[in-house]
Scaffold this motif. Structure first.
Motif, PDB file in Angstrom:
ATOM      1  N   ASP A 389       0.831  -1.205   0.000  1.00  0.00           N
ATOM      2  CA  ASP A 389       0.000   0.000   0.000  1.00  0.00           C
ATOM      3  C   ASP A 389       0.870   1.261   0.000  1.00  0.00           C
ATOM      4  O   ASP A 389       0.558   2.248  -0.674  1.00  0.00           O
ATOM      5  N   GLU A 390       1.943   1.236   0.763  1.00  0.00           N
ATOM      6  CA  GLU A 390       2.865   2.377   0.800  1.00  0.00           C
ATOM      7  C   GLU A 390       3.495   2.602  -0.571  1.00  0.00           C
ATOM      8  O   GLU A 390       3.642   3.751  -1.022  1.00  0.00           O
ATOM      9  N   LEU A 391       3.866   1.509  -1.238  1.00  0.00           N
ATOM     10  CA  LEU A 391       4.473   1.621  -2.561  1.00  0.00           C
ATOM     11  C   LEU A 391       3.486   2.200  -3.570  1.00  0.00           C
ATOM     12  O   LEU A 391       3.836   3.080  -4.368  1.00  0.00           O
ATOM     13  N   VAL A 392       2.254   1.731  -3.544  1.00  0.00           N
ATOM     14  CA  VAL A 392       1.233   2.239  -4.460  1.00  0.00           C
ATOM     15  C   VAL A 392       1.010   3.732  -4.230  1.00  0.00           C
ATOM     16  O   VAL A 392       0.945   4.521  -5.180  1.00  0.00           O
ATOM     17  N   ALA A 393       0.904   4.131  -2.972  1.00  0.00           N
ATOM     18  CA  ALA A 393       0.696   5.548  -2.646  1.00  0.00           C
ATOM     19  C   ALA A 393       1.871   6.393  -3.098  1.00  0.00           C
ATOM     20  O   ALA A 393       1.694   7.525  -3.566  1.00  0.00           O
ATOM     21  N   ALA A 394       3.089   5.862  -2.966  1.00  0.00           N
ATOM     22  CA  ALA A 394       4.276   6.614  -3.364  1.00  0.00           C
ATOM     23  C   ALA A 394       4.270   6.923  -4.858  1.00  0.00           C
ATOM     24  O   ALA A 394       4.859   7.918  -5.290  1.00  0.00           O
ATOM     25  N   TYR A 395       3.615   6.075  -5.637  1.00  0.00           N
ATOM     26  CA  TYR A 395       3.516   6.300  -7.081  1.00  0.00           C
ATOM     27  C   TYR A 395       2.257   7.087  -7.458  1.00  0.00           C
ATOM     28  O   TYR A 395       1.952   7.253  -8.638  1.00  0.00           O
ATOM     29  N   GLY A 396       1.500   7.552  -6.454  1.00  0.00           N
ATOM     30  CA  GLY A 396       0.311   8.347  -6.729  1.00  0.00           C
ATOM     31  C   GLY A 396      -0.822   7.558  -7.332  1.00  0.00           C
ATOM     32  O   GLY A 396      -1.681   8.125  -8.024  1.00  0.00           O
ATOM     33  N   MET A 397      -0.843   6.264  -7.057  1.00  0.00           N
ATOM     34  CA  MET A 397      -1.885   5.407  -7.620  1.00  0.00           C
ATOM     35  C   MET A 397      -2.801   4.903  -6.506  1.00  0.00           C
ATOM     36  O   MET A 397      -2.583   5.189  -5.333  1.00  0.00           O
ATOM     37  N   SER A 398      -3.839   4.173  -6.889  1.00  0.00           N
ATOM     38  CA  SER A 398      -4.750   3.596  -5.906  1.00  0.00           C
ATOM     39  C   SER A 398      -5.036   2.154  -6.290  1.00  0.00           C
ATOM     40  O   SER A 398      -4.835   1.744  -7.439  1.00  0.00           O
ATOM     41  N   SER A 399      -5.508   1.374  -5.306  1.00  0.00           N
ATOM     42  CA  SER A 399      -5.776  -0.034  -5.571  1.00  0.00           C
ATOM     43  C   SER A 399      -6.819  -0.546  -4.595  1.00  0.00           C
ATOM     44  O   SER A 399      -7.130   0.107  -3.593  1.00  0.00           O
ATOM     45  N   ALA A 400      -7.330  -1.730  -4.900  1.00  0.00           N
ATOM     46  CA  ALA A 400      -8.319  -2.391  -4.037  1.00  0.00           C
ATOM     47  C   ALA A 400      -7.940  -3.863  -3.946  1.00  0.00           C
ATOM     48  O   ALA A 400      -8.430  -4.694  -4.699  1.00  0.00           O
ATOM     49  N   PRO A 401      -7.036  -4.224  -3.035  1.00  0.00           N
ATOM     50  CA  PRO A 401      -6.535  -5.605  -2.987  1.00  0.00           C
ATOM     51  C   PRO A 401      -7.612  -6.616  -2.607  1.00  0.00           C
ATOM     52  O   PRO A 401      -8.558  -6.321  -1.885  1.00  0.00           O
ATOM     53  N   PHE A 402      -7.417  -7.820  -3.099  1.00  0.00           N
ATOM     54  CA  PHE A 402      -8.241  -8.966  -2.724  1.00  0.00           C
ATOM     55  C   PHE A 402      -7.408 -10.202  -3.030  1.00  0.00           C
ATOM     56  O   PHE A 402      -6.278 -10.090  -3.508  1.00  0.00           O
ATOM     57  N   GLY A 403      -7.908 -11.378  -2.730  1.00  0.00           N
ATOM     58  CA  GLY A 403      -7.151 -12.556  -3.126  1.00  0.00           C
ATOM     59  C   GLY A 403      -7.268 -13.723  -2.185  1.00  0.00           C
ATOM     60  O   GLY A 403      -8.118 -13.761  -1.285  1.00  0.00           O
ATOM     61  N   HIS A 404      -6.374 -14.691  -2.411  1.00  0.00           N
ATOM     62  CA  HIS A 404      -6.370 -15.950  -1.676  1.00  0.00           C
ATOM     63  C   HIS A 404      -5.480 -15.788  -0.446  1.00  0.00           C
ATOM     64  O   HIS A 404      -4.354 -16.294  -0.393  1.00  0.00           O
ATOM     65  N   PHE A 405      -6.003 -15.112   0.569  1.00  0.00           N
ATOM     66  CA  PHE A 405      -5.160 -14.729   1.695  1.00  0.00           C
ATOM     67  C   PHE A 405      -4.682 -15.934   2.499  1.00  0.00           C
ATOM     68  O   PHE A 405      -3.621 -15.893   3.108  1.00  0.00           O
ATOM     69  N   GLY A 406      -5.461 -17.005   2.511  1.00  0.00           N
ATOM     70  CA  GLY A 406      -5.023 -18.195   3.226  1.00  0.00           C
ATOM     71  C   GLY A 406      -3.750 -18.779   2.656  1.00  0.00           C
ATOM     72  O   GLY A 406      -2.989 -19.456   3.358  1.00  0.00           O
ATOM     73  N   ASP A 407      -3.492 -18.516   1.369  1.00  0.00           N
ATOM     74  CA  ASP A 407      -2.278 -18.986   0.700  1.00  0.00           C
ATOM     75  C   ASP A 407      -1.217 -17.901   0.574  1.00  0.00           C
ATOM     76  O   ASP A 407      -0.159 -18.140  -0.013  1.00  0.00           O
ATOM     77  N   GLY A 408      -1.520 -16.685   1.054  1.00  0.00           N
ATOM     78  CA  GLY A 408      -0.564 -15.591   0.930  1.00  0.00           C
ATOM     79  C   GLY A 408      -0.548 -14.929  -0.423  1.00  0.00           C
ATOM     80  O   GLY A 408       0.415 -14.239  -0.772  1.00  0.00           O
ATOM     81  N   CYS A 409      -1.608 -15.102  -1.225  1.00  0.00           N
ATOM     82  CA  CYS A 409      -1.657 -14.583  -2.592  1.00  0.00           C
ATOM     83  C   CYS A 409      -2.589 -13.377  -2.666  1.00  0.00           C
ATOM     84  O   CYS A 409      -3.733 -13.436  -2.225  1.00  0.00           O
ATOM     85  N   MET A 410      -2.082 -12.278  -3.229  1.00  0.00           N
ATOM     86  CA  MET A 410      -2.860 -11.044  -3.338  1.00  0.00           C
ATOM     87  C   MET A 410      -3.118 -10.722  -4.807  1.00  0.00           C
ATOM     88  O   MET A 410      -2.210 -10.748  -5.631  1.00  0.00           O
ATOM     89  N   HIS A 411      -4.363 -10.399  -5.115  1.00  0.00           N
ATOM     90  CA  HIS A 411      -4.724  -9.905  -6.442  1.00  0.00           C
ATOM     91  C   HIS A 411      -4.970  -8.405  -6.358  1.00  0.00           C
ATOM     92  O   HIS A 411      -5.475  -7.898  -5.337  1.00  0.00           O
ATOM     93  N   VAL A 412      -4.667  -7.705  -7.443  1.00  0.00           N
ATOM     94  CA  VAL A 412      -4.875  -6.264  -7.462  1.00  0.00           C
ATOM     95  C   VAL A 412      -4.814  -5.766  -8.904  1.00  0.00           C
ATOM     96  O   VAL A 412      -4.177  -6.393  -9.757  1.00  0.00           O
ATOM     97  N   ARG A 413      -5.514  -4.714  -9.184  1.00  0.00           N
ATOM     98  CA  ARG A 413      -5.376  -3.961 -10.431  1.00  0.00           C
ATOM     99  C   ARG A 413      -4.944  -2.554 -10.051  1.00  0.00           C
ATOM    100  O   ARG A 413      -5.359  -2.038  -9.010  1.00  0.00           O
ATOM    101  N   LEU A 414      -4.144  -1.940 -10.906  1.00  0.00           N
ATOM    102  CA  LEU A 414      -3.563  -0.633 -10.577  1.00  0.00           C
ATOM    103  C   LEU A 414      -3.863   0.380 -11.664  1.00  0.00           C
ATOM    104  O   LEU A 414      -3.838   0.064 -12.863  1.00  0.00           O
ATOM    105  N   ASP A 415      -4.144   1.609 -11.249  1.00  0.00           N
ATOM    106  CA  ASP A 415      -4.455   2.668 -12.214  1.00  0.00           C
ATOM    107  C   ASP A 415      -3.171   3.332 -12.707  1.00  0.00           C
ATOM    108  O   ASP A 415      -2.921   4.514 -12.471  1.00  0.00           O
ATOM    109  N   PHE A 416      -2.354   2.530 -13.420  1.00  0.00           N
ATOM    110  CA  PHE A 416      -1.164   3.087 -14.062  1.00  0.00           C
ATOM    111  C   PHE A 416      -1.582   4.256 -14.953  1.00  0.00           C
ATOM    112  O   PHE A 416      -2.582   4.157 -15.666  1.00  0.00           O
TER     113      PHE A 416
END
Length: 917
Positions: A389-416
């Motif tokens: 989240d800190e990295l995304v904010a540093a680039y001036g972008m936003s995101s809405a994470p989701f994913g398979h958290f039990g396996d440690g896997c995160m999905h996300v799309r980014l507004d490049f």
């Protein structure tokens, strides 16, 4: 190019090399665009070998493709693309004793499940794209899905593979032999230390090749091949393992203050033995609520992020007890136990639509894949999410994470900022920093989607130089000429090469595209390629995409059409190109995609724009002048309806009239009413005023529906009145792309309705498609009009108005059995919930149909559309009619009632007529 295509055609292969097909297959669900030379659709394995031989002889790159739902760019290539999903899509064998299935690579996941379920078994992995992804694609990526805690990855569920090497040799992975295997073992022998220490460090380490399965002590070519992304061989057949599903499932929704807290809690949740542990951020649900309203999200525990946890077992009491123990364990801030299967399905549907919903960022900007499925050891997920989240904010972008958290896997799309100068460099810099971050956490660039074009170049940030050399050796052993899916994994293309989305401002557009900053390019690029339009969505009450379900052709899917229009806005194709016509011709303008596609694409609107651009100032098809201006002709016919009807009934004259109108000769023509409704309506006084929008169809063809509406409204305490003057929503002009005329017509209508709307008087529609224009299309055609906004806010369906009416009670219809066919625009734009709720209070037995009726306004009567119109009706409507011949048919749409009468000679009634019985 011509030599390659000519050789493919000479070999008798099914080849497509036209500009439209090349444009459609230039993209998958990634952000890359790589047009192929040709697309081959093999009908049997021999044709796969023939295409591969031609690729080898001509040095042409060769890429295997399933449903094209790859988000990493694994299913596109610059040479020959083989689409396995069209023909090589059969389940060859189900063995319930050994619990295995033999399938062709193009077999849809849902097709395999349908074949396996009667035997009490299923294929375990279930990615969110399961209604349309192929087994071959899952093997290529080593897909996992939401229940991998129970069933593992695809590699854990593949028993054997038959494949062709780049040299054209057949290889059975259960009995590997030959020079390729000998060379492979030599490569591993030179890198044993790396192979034993850098791989298989945690469950979702999917990036690169699965080297651990090539170690001498555990050599298993089948598992090693899974996840190789089409770079080592061409799968022609797969034997997969099946599992027995637990009969009882309970979902526990856990609420947390934020996504980081949800990630930190995941290991404690997994200790309870769930089959699934999925994380969702409130930012993702905010996108869903903004698009579909608050009712789209079921009640959730308080929090800013949630874990959807599924527990399964044999006995309901035992599973419920485990669920309540988890809910009370103090892991979360709040919890909700869900046992109702319908609510569970709604929750999982949100999760499955995550990739599409995330296609619009929390900042309401286009959001792209590229860094969408990184994974870290589950114990480190919370800390990783915080840093991400800190990295995304540093680039001036936003995101809405989701994913398979039990396996440690995160999905996300980014507004490049790909629409800005230097935006591609920003994307590249971010991806490099994100790869470094994952490497710092001991994670994997990909947790299930593969590396593809999006991440292969970044593998050195995760692996040592010796591991990268090992990958190259494996690739060379199988494919020394780099023929198979080049640019992926080994000798990769740059991550910022061939990026698809960009800014292509167009001038002279007829529609406003208010949700896309007035930009058609942004609108058509809403399509992320996830391919939900290639699935049968009827089980979830969906409509999209009736034409694809009828033809199974990519060009007839919402995605295929979006890809063609993306080529148009790029300047690669003109509006008048035959591929544009071919793709849009069978679009029913049902608007199903506007509600059912998680990205919010609206192909009906884009088709109207395309027709407007193509025919502006030019001669149009005959049907545009007749059906496209039907309200005008119906008003004229209203003065001499007998004469007008005679012209459609006398055999010789009828044939001529139908031809002149552009109507298929197999269609019947609805009769004009003896007297239009407007001439018979008599206003009265005494009730609460309401404006009745008597559309052209109700006025000229079905005045009995309008009359019933008047009686129902008066019985509810209202006094309907008609707008002053002749009003029309302009629907038929809109659907045929006569948008300049549509604007003028709608402007006059708004002028007539605005005084009542501003006075707070409801405007009640009768015909759903016309009502939908006044609520939705009005903003596209009359942007910035305060009067139009007031009118749209005042529009109600009959069911909506009655639901708002204090003291109104519906009649008792407990003895009535109904087949309800909601109009597509009712479903997609207006919403049918008010109608469903109203019918529930009547006590009627209601079977609600999904899908489109197939007539869709002028579509189904036009020459060239009859077969598809009937095929669409055969998906839902006709089977229901045939199965229940005694049920009343409820269909508010005039076109729906016409289709029922035309194909089954059976009456259908409007809701007003039902309530007026």
């Amino acid at each position: 190019m011509s030599d390659v295509v000519g050789a493919l055609e000479k070999a008798g292969l099914e080849v497509r090399s036209d500009a439209g097909t090349r444009g459609m297959y230039a993209s998958d669900a990634s952000l890359y665009r790589v047009p192929p030379l040709a697309v081959v659709r093999p009908r049997h394995v021999d044709e796969v070998a023939a295409a591969l031989a031609i690729a080898r002889e001509t040095g042409t790159p060769f890429t295997s493709r399933g449903a094209g739902t790859s988000v990493a760019g694994n299913a596109i290539g610059p040479g020959i693309v083989l689409d396995f999903s069209r023909h090589l899509n059969r389940v060859l064998e189900i063995d319930p004793i050994s619990r295995t299935a033999v399938v062709e690579p193009g077999t849809i996941h849902a097709t395999l499940q349908k074949a396996a379920t009667p035997h009490g078994v299923r294929f375990g992995p279930d990615p969110s794209t399961h209604p349309r992804c192929t087994i071959g694609g899952m093997i290529g990526n080593n897909a996992c899905g939401s229940r991998s805690l129970a069933y593992g990855r695809t590699s854990d569920n593949v028993v054997a593979l038959e494949l062709l090497t780049a040299a054209g040799d057949k290889l059975d992975t259960t009995a590997p032999q030959g020079p390729v295997v000998d060379s492979l073992k030599q490569v591993i022998g030179r890198h044993l230390a790396t192979a034993r220490t850098e791989f298989d460090t945690f469950g979702r380490q999917v990036s690169g090749y699965a080297v651990q399965h090539l170690l001498p002590e555990r050599f298993d070519l089948t598992q090693a091949f899974v996840g190789s992304e089409g770079t080592l061989g061409v799968i022609t057949q797969a034997t997969v393992r099946l599992v027995v599903d637990s009969p009882v499932r309970v979902v526990v929704v856990l609420g947390f203050k934020d996504i980081v807290a949800a990630g930190e809690a995941s290991p404690a949740v997994v200790a309870h033995g769930p089959t699934s542990c999925e994380g969702l951020d409130s930012r993702l649900l905010d996108v869903l609520r903004a698009r579909r309203g608050a009712a789209a999200v079921p009640p959730l525990p308080r929090g800013g992020a949630w874990l959807f946890v599924e527990l399964a077992g044999e006995e309901l009491g035992e599973v419920e007890a485990r669920a309540r123990k988890l809910a009370a364990d103090g892991i979360a801030d709040d919890a909700l136990v869900v046992t109702d299967p319908v609510t569970q399905a709604r929750l999982w549907r949100i999760r499955e639509d995550g990739a599409g919903l995330a296609g619009r960022s929390p900042a309401d900007r286009p959001a792209w894949p590229g860094w969408e499925d990184a994974a870290v050891p589950p114990a480190r997920l919370g800390a990783y999410l915080a840093r991400f989240d800190e990295l995304v904010a540093a680039y001036g972008m936003s995101s809405a994470p989701f994913g398979h958290f039990g396996d440690g896997c995160m999905h996300v799309r980014l507004d490049f900022p790909l629409d800005q100068p230097g935006g591609t460099k920003v994307m590249r810099d971010f991806l490099v920093d994100a790869a470094k971050l994952v490497g710092e956490f001991g994670g994997s660039l990909s947790g299930e989607h593969g590396d593809g074009r999006a991440r292969s170049e970044l593998l050195p940030h995760m692996y040592s130089a010796d591991a990268i050399a090992l990958f190259a050796g494996i690739k060379h052993a199988f494919d020394p000429g780099n023929l198979l899916n080049p640019g992926v994994l080994v000798d990769p293309d740059p991550v910022d090469a061939a990026v698809r989305p960009a800014s292509f401002p167009l001038k002279g557009l007829a529609l406003a595209y208010p949700h896309d900053d007035g930009d058609l390019a942004q609108a058509v690029h809403r399509c992320t390629g996830v391919g939900k339009c290639r699935a049968d969505n009827s089980a979830a009450g969906g409509v999209m995409c009736p034409s694809y379900l009828a033809t199974r052709e990519e060009k007839d899917s919402t995605r295929g059409r979006a890809r063609i229009l993306q080529e148009v806005v790029r300047g690669e194709l003109p509006w008048s190109h035959p591929s544009v016509h071919d793709s849009l011709d069978l679009c029913l303008s049902c608007k199903g995609c506007a509600s059912d596609c998680p990205t919010g694409i609206d192909m009906a609107t884009y088709k109207s724009e395309a027709l407007h651009q193509k025919f502006r100032g030019r001669l149009r098809p005959r049907s545009h002048y007749t059906l496209g201006r039907l309200p005008f002709w119906s008003r004229l016919a209203g003065w001499t309806p007998g004469l007008a009807n005679l012209g459609t009934r006398l055999p010789g004259l009828r044939r001529l009239a139908l031809w002149l109108a552009g109507v298929d000769k197999r269609r019947s023509v609805p009769a004009f009413a003896k007297r239009p409704f407007r001439r018979t309506f008599k206003p009265s006084t005494g009730g609460t005023p309401v404006v009745l929008f008597a559309d052209s169809f109700s006025d000229a063809f079905s005045p009995e529906v309008a009359e019933s509406t008047v009686r129902v409204l008066r019985a509810a305490g209202y006094e309907p009145r008609l707008p002053s003057g002749q009003v029309c929503c302009g629907l038929t002009w809109i659907t045929t792309g006569q948008l300049d005329s549509a604007k003028k017509i709608l402007s006059r209508t708004v002028e007539a309705l605005a005084p009542d709307a501003r006075a707070g008087i409801p405007i009640v529609g009768i015909e759903p498609s016309c009502t939908a224009v006044l609520r939705s299309d009005i903003h596209e055609l009359l942007p910035g009009s305060a009067d139009a906004t007031a009118v749209a806010a005042s529009v109600r369906t009959l069911a909506e108005l009655l639901a708002e009416t204090p003291g109104w009670t519906p009649p008792d219809l407990s003895d009535v059995s109904l087949i309800a066919q909601p109009h597509c625009h009712h479903h997609a734009v207006l919403g049918w919930k008010a109608d469903a709720d109203l019918l529930a209070t009547t006590g009627a037995q209601v079977k609600r149909l999904s899908g489109c009726c197939g007539l869709a306004g002028n579509f189904g009567v036009e020459i060239g559309h009859y077969e598809v119109s009937v095929a669409v009706a055969e998906q839902q409507l006709l089977p229901a009619l045939d199965a229940t011949p005694d049920a009343l048919v409820l269909a508010d749409g005039f076109s729906c009632r016409t289709q029922v009468a035309d194909l089954r000679t059976r009456p259908a009634i409007h809701l007003a007529q039902l309530l007026d019985r």
